[in-house]
Every structure is written in structure tokens, then in C-alpha cells.
Design a protein around this motif. Structure first.
Motif, short mmCIF file in Angstrom:
data_model
loop_
_atom_site.label_atom_id
_atom_site.label_comp_id
_atom_site.label_asym_id
_atom_site.label_seq_id
_atom_site.Cartn_x
_atom_site.Cartn_y
_atom_site.Cartn_z
N ILE A 174 0.86 -1.20 0.00
CA ILE A 174 0.00 0.00 0.00
C ILE A 174 0.88 1.23 0.00
O ILE A 174 1.72 1.42 0.89
N SER A 175 0.69 2.09 -0.98
CA SER A 175 1.51 3.31 -1.09
C SER A 175 0.60 4.54 -1.10
O SER A 175 0.73 5.42 -1.94
N ALA A 176 -0.35 4.59 -0.18
CA ALA A 176 -1.30 5.69 -0.12
C ALA A 176 -1.33 6.27 1.28
O ALA A 176 -0.89 5.64 2.24
N ASN A 177 -1.87 7.48 1.40
CA ASN A 177 -1.97 8.10 2.71
C ASN A 177 -3.39 8.56 3.03
O ASN A 177 -3.62 9.27 4.01
N ALA A 178 -4.36 8.14 2.22
CA ALA A 178 -5.76 8.44 2.49
C ALA A 178 -6.63 7.31 1.95
O ALA A 178 -6.41 6.83 0.83
N ILE A 179 -7.60 6.88 2.75
CA ILE A 179 -8.48 5.78 2.38
C ILE A 179 -9.86 6.30 2.01
O ILE A 179 -10.39 7.21 2.66
N GLY A 180 -10.44 5.72 0.95
CA GLY A 180 -11.83 5.99 0.63
C GLY A 180 -12.74 5.04 1.38
O GLY A 180 -13.53 5.44 2.21
N ASN A 181 -12.59 3.74 1.11
CA ASN A 181 -13.32 2.73 1.88
C ASN A 181 -12.65 1.37 1.74
O ASN A 181 -11.71 1.19 0.97
N ILE A 182 -13.15 0.41 2.52
CA ILE A 182 -12.69 -0.98 2.46
C ILE A 182 -13.86 -1.83 2.00
O ILE A 182 -15.00 -1.60 2.40
N ALA A 183 -13.59 -2.82 1.14
CA ALA A 183 -14.63 -3.73 0.68
C ALA A 183 -14.14 -5.16 0.82
O ALA A 183 -13.02 -5.50 0.44
N ALA A 184 -15.00 -6.01 1.38
CA ALA A 184 -14.67 -7.42 1.58
C ALA A 184 -15.43 -8.26 0.55
O ALA A 184 -16.57 -7.95 0.20
N HIS A 185 -14.79 -9.33 0.08
CA HIS A 185 -15.45 -10.25 -0.85
C HIS A 185 -16.67 -10.88 -0.16
O HIS A 185 -16.62 -11.17 1.04
N PRO A 186 -17.76 -11.11 -0.89
CA PRO A 186 -18.97 -11.64 -0.26
C PRO A 186 -18.77 -12.99 0.43
O PRO A 186 -19.38 -13.25 1.48
N THR A 187 -17.95 -13.88 -0.15
CA THR A 187 -17.81 -15.23 0.39
C THR A 187 -16.39 -15.61 0.76
O THR A 187 -16.18 -16.43 1.66
N SER A 188 -15.40 -15.06 0.10
CA SER A 188 -14.00 -15.42 0.34
C SER A 188 -13.38 -14.50 1.39
O SER A 188 -13.17 -13.31 1.15
N SER A 189 -13.09 -15.06 2.54
CA SER A 189 -12.60 -14.24 3.65
C SER A 189 -11.26 -13.59 3.37
O SER A 189 -10.94 -12.53 3.91
N GLU A 190 -10.46 -14.21 2.51
CA GLU A 190 -9.10 -13.73 2.27
C GLU A 190 -9.04 -12.49 1.38
O GLU A 190 -8.05 -11.77 1.38
N ASP A 191 -10.10 -12.23 0.61
CA ASP A 191 -10.06 -11.19 -0.41
C ASP A 191 -10.63 -9.88 0.12
O ASP A 191 -11.77 -9.82 0.60
N VAL A 192 -9.84 -8.82 -0.03
CA VAL A 192 -10.25 -7.51 0.44
C VAL A 192 -9.69 -6.45 -0.50
O VAL A 192 -8.63 -6.65 -1.12
N ALA A 193 -10.41 -5.34 -0.66
CA ALA A 193 -9.98 -4.24 -1.52
C ALA A 193 -10.05 -2.94 -0.73
O ALA A 193 -10.93 -2.76 0.12
N ILE A 194 -9.13 -2.02 -1.03
CA ILE A 194 -9.12 -0.71 -0.38
C ILE A 194 -8.99 0.37 -1.45
O ILE A 194 -8.05 0.35 -2.26
N SER A 195 -9.93 1.30 -1.48
CA SER A 195 -9.83 2.45 -2.38
C SER A 195 -9.05 3.55 -1.66
O SER A 195 -9.26 3.81 -0.48
#
Length: 310
Positions: A174-195
Motif C-alpha cells: 500500500i503506497s497511499a496516505n488516504a483511504i476511501g473505503n474498504i470492501a470485503a469479498h462476499p464469500t472469500s474471507s481472504e479477499d479484500v480491496a481498499i480504495s
């Protein structure tokens, strides 16, 4: 909300309350009541909740529900819900209690299985207000970003047992200093995204290692679907709503609602888990739009936060 607005400015320029069951309250019309004329100043989250897939908005003064073309508001428990995330069984949230409440401030991490009629304390009650929170729609896996070190270290953390135990994520890449939001995959616990203000980052190992999926331009929000992501990006003075398909790695640009611009970007996206072609989007100015054909056309549900059933 100020943190989100600052993000845009920087990048662009146990039960707490005893209550009846939801079905009983809806029947008696004493918990959710019709919102004939309401003005929303701050929206903090959106999601399709429970078996009925009700569209719920979390605001500075409680919850709103959009059902069968009408808006409803809560008559009690009108808390300032932050980091709101809806799942197929319940919603998870954080935030601050309403005025004159005897609840501790902040609320820590809470959940409700009856649309907020009763709230259950999970963790960090009276200690942490999570502005950034995600929950897997089916998995119920939680991700939170703690902005200030306390009993929980600063940074990203996840829980696979609905908040009973927590693990810290390394967030490598991660090379950012401000977050928009976090989103988790509906079924796969390991998968996550950050805007972030430096693009959209995705991880397939509980947030320990991330890779940049987009250009390093601001992405204000992201929604995780079973095989795809939908996100809003501000790129080279242009605004784009994009759907990325993981199976074929194809990126499709969706149409935007009228009124969306770099000064009024999309801040929240939610899609109906039973019908992913139904997309609801909320702008910085609290305009609420809905599409029933994966963004080919849009209907305006609310303009500038002015809710009306007239």
C-alpha cells in the motif's frame, strides 16, 4: 464525513437496547416510520440487508430504509452510524450514540440482526470509532482500519469469528496516505480491496500483501462482488465508474448518473446481492441514484439529501 470530504479535497484539488422483532415493529409501524420529508446532511454507509435485501442507509441521525418505492426512517436508536456494512444476516457498524443516550461514546464495534431495533456490543465499546469497516456479505468476515493506536494497534485488522478475535494485516504494497473505503469479498474471507488517493489496491491473503489494480489516481469507493469489482476513479480530470471482471481481467466503463463530476464524485456504491444489475450510488452532495441495468441508465431517488415520498 469530514474525513471523507478531506480525502476528496486532497485528491481532487451483549444488547444495548431491548426492542421488538423487526417484523413486529414494521407491523406496528413504531420503529420504521414513513419519511415524508427528510433532509440528510451526512451519509456514512449503504447496503442491502438481510433476507429481504432491504436497501438501508446509515446517516448521522439514524437509519433510512428504501422499500417498494418509499423511504422509511427509524423512530428510535437514531445513532450516528459510522463504518456501516450490511450482510445477509445483520449489519455491522460503529459510531456515536444519539444525544441523551446512556450509551458510551464511541460505540466501538456493534451489530444488529433486526435492522437496528436492538444492538449488540462486539468489541472496543467506549474506545474506538471505526470510520473504515468492511464485512463479507456471506462470510461475515470483518475488516477494520484503526486510525489511532489504543488497545488495538494502528492499521488494518481482520476477524473471521465476527469480532471475537483479531489479527493484524501487514498491508505490504500500500503506497497511499488516504483511504476511501474498504470492501470485503462476499464469500472469500481472504479477499479484500481498499480504495485510496493513490488507486485501488486488492489483496488475496487477508490484507497482508496488496497489489495496485488501477492507475495511481484517486479511487473514492469500491464494491466487491463475487467475480468482479465496481469502483469510481478520478483519472486525468475525468470521472469513471468501472467494473473489473476477475475471470477475464476485462475492464468495462459504466455510464454515470447526471450530476456526477470531480466536484460531486460517487462516495458509496452498493449492489443487490440477489440482482447484481441493481446498483445504488451516493454522491458527495448526498444525491442518491439507482440503476436496474448495470449502469446503462439511472433513476434519481434523492437530490442533495432531500428525501420525499410525495
Amino acid at each position: 464525513m469530514n474525513k471523507i470530504k478531506n480525502f476528496i479535497m486532497i485528491t481532487v484539488i451483549s444488547m444495548l437496547v431491548v426492542g421488538c422483532s423487526t417484523k413486529e415493529q414494521n407491523k406496528n409501524n413504531d420503529y420504521f416510520i414513513e419519511a415524508k420529508e427528510e433532509t440528510i446532511n451526512h451519509i456514512h454507509g449503504i447496503g442491502y440487508l438481510g433476507d429481504e435485501k432491504d436497501l438501508i442507509l446509515a446517516t448521522h441521525h439514524g437509519l433510512l430504509r428504501f422499500s417498494e418505492g418509499k423511504w422509511y426512517k427509524t423512530s428510535k436508536n437514531n445513532h450516528d452510524y459510522m463504518g456501516f456494512q450490511a450482510t445477509d444476516e445483520q449489519f455491522f457498524s460503529s459510531g456515536h450514540p444519539e444525544l441523551d443516550s446512556d450509551l458510551k461514546n464511541p460505540l466501538g464495534l456493534i451489530k444488529s440482526s433486526d435492522q437496528g431495533a436492538t444492538l449488540e456490543r462486539i468489541a472496543f465499546y467506549g474506545e474506538i470509532d471505526f470510520h473504515y469497516l468492511a464485512a463479507g456479505y456471506k462470510s461475515q468476515t470483518l475488516y477494520v482500519f484503526n486510525e489511532h493506536e489504543n488497545s488495538l494497534k494502528q492499521g488494518l485488522h481482520y476477524s473471521v469469528d465476527q469480532g471475537e478475535t483479531w489479527e493484524a494485516s501487514s498491508m505490504k504494497g500500500i503506497s497511499a496516505n488516504a483511504i476511501g473505503n474498504i470492501a470485503a469479498h462476499p464469500t472469500s474471507s481472504e479477499d479484500v480491496a481498499i480504495s485510496t488517493n493513490k488507486g485501488l489496491f486488492i489483496s488475496s491473503n487477508f490484507g497482508n500483501e496488496f497489489k495496485l489494480l488501477t492507475s495511481s489516481n484517486p479511487v473514492t469507493t469500491v464494491e466487491y462482488q463475487e467475480d468482479s469489482l465496481i469502483y469510481f476513479i478520478l483519472e486525468n480530470n475525468e470521472t469513471k465508474l468501472v467494473k473489473y471482471n476477475f475471470k477475464n481481467e476485462i475492464t468495462d466503463e459504466l455510464s454515470l448518473p447526471e450530476g456526477i463530476s470531480s466536484k460531486n464524485p460517487i462516495m458509496f456504491i452498493a449492489t443487490n446481492p440477489e440482482n447484481r444489475s441493481e446498483i445504488t450510488a451516493i454522491s458527495l452532495n448526498n444525491d442518491i441514484y439507482q440503476s436496474n441495468n448495470t449502469g446503462e441508465s439511472w433513476n434519481t431517488l434523492v437530490e442533495k439529501g432531500n428525501v420525499s415520498n410525495e
